[in-house]
Every structure is written in C-alpha cells, then in structure tokens.
Design an enzyme around this catalytic site. Sequence first.
Site, short mmCIF file in Angstrom:
data_model
loop_
_atom_site.label_atom_id
_atom_site.label_comp_id
_atom_site.label_asym_id
_atom_site.label_seq_id
_atom_site.Cartn_x
_atom_site.Cartn_y
_atom_site.Cartn_z
CD GLU A 1 -2.20 -2.46 1.41
OE1 GLU A 1 -0.71 -2.64 1.95
OE2 GLU A 1 -2.82 -3.25 1.08
CG HIS B 1 -11.61 -5.87 6.55
ND1 HIS B 1 -10.86 -6.45 7.22
CD2 HIS B 1 -11.46 -6.19 5.01
CE1 HIS B 1 -9.88 -7.09 6.50
NE2 HIS B 1 -10.28 -6.98 5.25
#
Lengths: 387, 334
Positions: B69, B138
């Site tokens: 990322e 999440h």
Amino acid sequence: MQPHIEVPYQQCLSIKGQALTGLSENQNLILQNEELLKDAYRWMTLTRVYDQKAVALQRTGQMGTYPASLGQEAIGVAVGMAMAEQDTLVPYYRDHATFLLRGWPIRDLLLYWGGDERGSAGGPVQDFPISVPIATQSSHAVGVAAAMKIKGEANAVVTTIGDGGTSKGDFLEAINVAGAWQLPVVFVISNNQYAISVPRTIQCGAKTLAQKAVGAGIPFLQVDGNDFVACYDAMQEALERARSGKGAYLIEAVTYRLGDHTTADDATRYRSPEEVKEAWSKEPIKRLQTYLAEQGWWDESQEKAWQKSCDQRVEEGIAAYKTMPPEPAEAMFDYLYEEFPEVMSAQLDLLYRKVERMRAPDSVVDELELDGLERDDSANDESLDEE
Amino acid sequence: MDTNKSSAQVHEITMVEAVTLALAHEMRVDESVVLLGEDIGPNGGVFRATLGLREEFGFKRVMDTPLAETLIAGMAIGMAGHGLRPVAEIQFMGFIYACMEHLVSHASRIRNRTRGRVTCPIVLRAPFGGGIHAPEHHSESTEALFAHVPGLRVVIPSSPVRAYGLLLAAIRCNDPVLFLEPKRIYRIERQMVQDHGEALPLDTCFTLRQGDDITLVSWGASIMETLMAAEQLSEQGIECEVLDLATIKPMDFNTILKSVKHTGRCCIVHEACRSFGVGAEIAAGLAEHALLELKAPVKRVTGFDTIMPYFKNEQYYLPSEQDIVAECLELMTF
C-alpha cells in the site's frame, strides 16, 4: 554464513589519481576526455565551495539547518552529468552537486535551506523537490518511471538515497516493483557510511547494499563513489539500459561523509579522528585533480582562476538570496489547493488580522492589548459583538 | 466524448456500479486517467468497482500492483507529478495507514512546497465503514485522521448519483482527494444515474430534506439511518433538515450554519468514534458562531471511543435510526 552473492565492484582511478589497468572501452574513453573531466572537476569544486559557504551562512544565523555534501561530490556530479535534460531527478536532500548541474540557481538552494518554499519552485519542471522523509522518494521515482513507460517516453528517472534509507520499506517496495515492471529507473545509493550516527555495519546485515537488488530481480553494481570516472561510467550504462527499455538498475556508490550529518550534528561524538583522516586520503576532488594535473590538463593558475570564479558565483547566489523580498504571508493559502476554497475564507481573514497586528508599531500593539483587557472587563461593551 | 446530456445513457445502478461508471467515463474522455491497486485487473477489485475496465483500457491503464500500500500511494504521487491522473484503490481503509506518510508528507503539500511547480492530482479510493460483517480491521471509519491534514480533500458519497458526480469531480481536481466509499451502502439501493459526465461540486454539502425543527448533519452510510429517522420524526410532527456533508474537508460549514440558525437545533450523526472527530469540529463551529441561535445543546450520535467490535457485536456500535430519533426527541424537549 551469508549466501555468496557476486557483487561487481568498479573503480577506474586509484586513490592517488592514477588510471587503473584492465578498464573497459567506455571507461578509457572517459579517461581520455579532457573537457568532460575538467567539467566534472569544475562542478565538484563549485559544489564544495557552495557547501562551505552554506555552512558558514548557517553558522552565522543566516540560514537554517544544512546537510553538507562534503566528500560526496563525485557521485553527485556523475549523476548530474550523465542525466539528460529531459530525464527526471527524484532526489534526496544531500544532492547539491546534482541540483547545481540540473540548473537549480544557488539562490534557490539557499532559499530552500533558508526556510522559503520558493526554493523548490525553480529547477527543471519535471524534477521532484527534495525529500526530507527518508526513502519516500523511491516510491515517487517508480511512479514517474511507470508514467514514462505508459506514455512511451524514452527517458529515464534517477532517484538517490543514503545508506540508511535502504533499510526502509519504501526503498524495498520501489526496487521490487521496478524489477517486476521493468521500469526505466536508476537507483543510486550514496553509501556515505553513516545514517546520522549509525554506521553502515549495524544498519544492515548484508555484505553490500547493492545486493538488495537481487531480491528485486534487477542488475546491480558497487562503484567507488569517490571516483568520478567509475561513477560516470556506471551512470551512463544504467541510464542507457533504462532509456532503451531494458529496465531498472541499482548502483551503490561507496563514499564517505567527511562532514557532519547536518549543521545540527557533531560527528566527533561517534567517529574517530583516525577514521576521518583515512577517509580524507580517498576524497574525490584531490583524486581527479591529480589525474588532470598528471595529464597536463590542469595547473595551478587554472586552479586559482577557477576557485576565484567559484567564489564569485556563490557570492552572487548569496547576494540574490539575501536580497530576495519575503513572500507574503497569504502564500500559505495561495498554494495549498489549486483554487482557494471559499469555505476557508474565514481562516484567511484571521491571517490578515494577525498580519495587521504584527505590522502595527509597538505602541499600537500595546494599546490594542490594553484595549483588549479593558474589553474583557466590560462584558456589555458593544464592540465585543463585532465580527 | 459524450457531452450531449439528452443522449446520455441512464442506468439504474448501485453505488459501486456508479463508481465503475464514473471511472470508465473519465478514462474514455481523458487518456491521462490511469488506475492502480491490488486485484483491480481481471478480478475487478474485491468489490468489483473496476470490473471490466482492464478489458476496455488494457494493462497500461489498469495496473495490478504488488501487494504494497505504501508503494501504491507513493507511485500515484510519482505518476501525478509526471502528468498522469492516477486513481489508486486501497482495498480496504483498514490498510490505508501504510499510505499515511505519503498523504501527509507529500501528496498534500507538494503543490505548496514547490509553489505550484509540481502538483498532485491523485485520487485514493478506499471502501470503509462497518455493517457488512467483515473481518477485523475492515470496519473502521477514520476519515477524521485524514480530514486533519492540510491540502487533502476528503470526499464521501452517500448514494449512486453522488458517487458518480463526486468521483468525476475528484478525478478532475488538480489536488489530492481521498475518496472514501461507504461499503455498507455499496449495493443497498439502486438509483437512476445518467452517464452525462457532469461532476457534482466538491467542498459543498447537499441538502437532502428541508425542515424547520432540527438540522441533521451526516455523511456516508449513516445518511441512510439519518433519512429514516427524519421520516419517523416527521410522522411525529418534527421536521428535520438533513444535510449530507459529502466533502468532509474542506468543510462547507456555512451551509450547516445557515441551516442551524434556521432550525436552532443540531444533531450530528457519524459512524466514527465519538471524540476528536468531524462531529466535534462541527459542534465547535456552532458554539463559536451560533451560540445565541441555539435552542438546545448540539447533539452527537456516533460510534464509541472503543475498538470497533468484531461483527457479531457491530450493531451495538453503529448509530441506528432509533438512536437518532431518541436524541432528536431530547433536543425538542430541552
């Protein structure tokens, strides 16, 4: 036991400035190129003079913290000279030689280190500004290289980093994708042996930093970073590969930081005088000067005239830096977003009021402050309601 | 380029499909728009937001990156600095923190530090928020972290129409935009979306419902419960003005202020933790500028200052329609 990895090491000039034997055709061509080598020598010495004056400006309170490139001039000049104008530099903060070669005015470099954002406004339009966070520039460089590939440009990206920076994820993630995507990017590690005070030996367990490229699947080379000829040859080969679509390359230039990390550092706390003395015997400028002199290409009068010219050029840059009118305070708002968001106008008004207060003569400021105290005492004062 | 509004195709689509529609539109009209991220190619992204785009635009414009990322954010900055308009997908907002250094130290300030020489027109897209029974890491809503950063725009759509229009605006914006997609409402409703290429304005909040009694301010998935609460309160004779903040930063505070000066009451609804957040910012602004117009204290219906519970208990964390109604009734009887 560490796995055996063959890391090629390249040197062309001995530490005493003599050409070594068994060199490649290109290396011999460089050694025979009087103008090229004199040019390299001039840029290296100019960088050193600039560095010395920049440190002096900091010491006399006329500039902010500054990281000198003393001792690392050869690799910096080799990068700058080997790059084509249309290539892109994504630098770290100690690349003064390369900045000068890329056309950054001395005034602008001083502005940057003197705390003025306009310092990064100049330079080649495509080059990235100095990266103070460590290794983040590696990721930006592979982004630029990917953009070049997508657009079909035959240019290359050069990104530089110190030895400490190679410990960071950004560097490793960047070389990884550069290998996977065959990107036109050259990674140059200026291994100057110290990340502030932490020596290379306890920074990383690998025998060389160049071999980190093995895991990324890209070719690599260690060069004597104080040998301009070796550095320039390596850069030429790496850039040629990148521009012709053959992908990335990693060069570890083994050099030594002769000065402190920055003007805020004191390297005597962690390095012995013997070690530094030994490093001075390998420094790049004397080495090239000896070679030039032995070829009969450089003499004392040329040296004197050139030093004078360097002094003059740097002094002109310093004068331009010192006489630069300050930027207005609202520039912080002007350049934040492309267009000023109207929803921020209340904050801009606060700034204008602050500037007015700061501009007011002392007596008026005192009066305002007294006025404020009086207002606090009289809760019903109508002036409290003014917006 | 399909600029003819009347001939533009109308699609009855979900919010995630509206994201795809906007991406495809902008990629067709602007060659510099490229996509990068994990699994966005043949897989079309884990939520299928890029479905079919690799087939149409090829490898050079729809790039599956290594699983890194930090690299995705950094590469996007490099691409933007070299003339592209990258739209990067971070698979889940829970993985976006690795991008933080690039967002805070580079993307948000590169224009300022170079006095406009280098700019950073990137969009970082990430699904976020709870309510879909996702694994740990999440379900958080951490938009306030990013809203605090000068130079970033933080945009959150709350419907298919606004996802389409705001994403077009984000891609066309010459500054970095964090585009957070509330995944709980990715597929919850379908709207008629016209693929006319018209962007919605950034830095502007949208008035979804008008009323005289209470201003309800929310964004993202919570807009759904907020609108349902407004409906329920209306049946009891309490009329709420519902504002969708949409651009979290820079915030259109003037619209909120105007509404609260009219209603005299304000309830802010957000999924994120209660303290130090966007709701606190709105409340502070109202205290500063509307104190004498307020008929009751500003209320907040929010998540708690706790770790978001794993999904078996997430319903206790998320603001509900009943929570909003209860707070609003208190506001009316203060």
